[in-house]
Design a protein around this motif. Sequence first.
Motif, PDB file in Angstrom:
ATOM      1  N   UNK A  66       0.823  -1.199   0.000  1.00  0.00           N
ATOM      2  CA  UNK A  66       0.000   0.000   0.000  1.00  0.00           C
ATOM      3  C   UNK A  66       0.866   1.261   0.000  1.00  0.00           C
ATOM      4  N   UNK A  67       0.469   2.216  -0.826  1.00  0.00           N
ATOM      5  CA  UNK A  67       1.156   3.505  -0.891  1.00  0.00           C
ATOM      6  C   UNK A  67       0.130   4.615  -0.675  1.00  0.00           C
ATOM      7  N   UNK A  68       0.465   5.554   0.200  1.00  0.00           N
ATOM      8  CA  UNK A  68      -0.407   6.707   0.420  1.00  0.00           C
ATOM      9  C   UNK A  68      -0.171   7.728  -0.689  1.00  0.00           C
ATOM     10  N   UNK A  69      -1.273   8.149  -1.324  1.00  0.00           N
ATOM     11  CA  UNK A  69      -1.175   9.090  -2.429  1.00  0.00           C
ATOM     12  C   UNK A  69      -2.078  10.286  -2.167  1.00  0.00           C
ATOM     13  N   UNK A  70      -1.626  11.446  -2.600  1.00  0.00           N
ATOM     14  CA  UNK A  70      -2.423  12.673  -2.476  1.00  0.00           C
ATOM     15  C   UNK A  70      -3.111  12.944  -3.801  1.00  0.00           C
ATOM     16  N   UNK A  71      -4.407  13.211  -3.768  1.00  0.00           N
ATOM     17  CA  UNK A  71      -5.166  13.512  -4.974  1.00  0.00           C
ATOM     18  C   UNK A  71      -4.582  14.758  -5.646  1.00  0.00           C
TER      19      UNK A  71
END
Length: 274
Positions: free
Chosen positions: A116-121
């Motif tokens: 899992x990778x946290x991504x910013x819209x």
Amino acid sequence: MSHPETMNEETINELPDTQGSADTRNLAIDQVGIKDINHPIVVTSRSGQEQHTVANFNMYVALPHNFKGTHMSRFVEILNNHEYEITIDSFKRMISEMVETLDAESGHIEMSFPYFIEKAAPATGVKSLLDYEVTFIGQIQDNGKPQVLVRIIVPVTSLCPCSKGISDYGAHNQRSHITITVKTNGFIWIEDLIEMVEAEGSCELYGLLKRPDEKWVTERAYDNPKFVEDIVRDVAVQFNRDDRIAGYTVESENFESIHNHSAYAKIIKDKKSK
């Protein structure tokens, strides 16, 4: 009711070893072992955080022609005796341990897990997680050194250049899976590989999008149309420029939105072979 007593080591050694008995059919087995076993692991991300996940393992060794069977329980023992934290180096040690424990000349391990990778819209900056399927593939051949390949399935959006070129308005697009299998020169982060691949789709994916973000990704894909051939070539160009990558396979499957079939392309390259 009586219960069987716990066996001591001497008693265990007296039990017949059927797997280790001789076989007279004179047929070696290329791969024998266990398949589809789950085990918890810990993977360290590029940010330094530990990610706890569950991996699915396939573990095989080669069996010489003169042995009847292999000791299946030893594969499970290797998993349970090994540290949870997994790196390329620790994965190599696991392969070596398996081959040595089972007295085999060659071995193969596949370890697949969600990462899992946290991504910013892109417009609002709202953060969410996106999952990727990662596989470590390790093998030892003929008592050689362990080799590890990293396979990642990266989902992206692709928009058809032909559809855009012939239509008065709009263009059909679809979700695509770009699958990379990479042999590295030294260390490279999973995140680095994913970012290189995502940059070559018409647009990358996000777990959570608000309306301004949806507008942004729709227009981004429309301004950046890609055939399936474009995707694999553009990823290959990125990998050719990166000295950390020694060889690769790049595949793209576009799940067509106007057909009941997929479009597919593949490039294989060993950078040491000119």
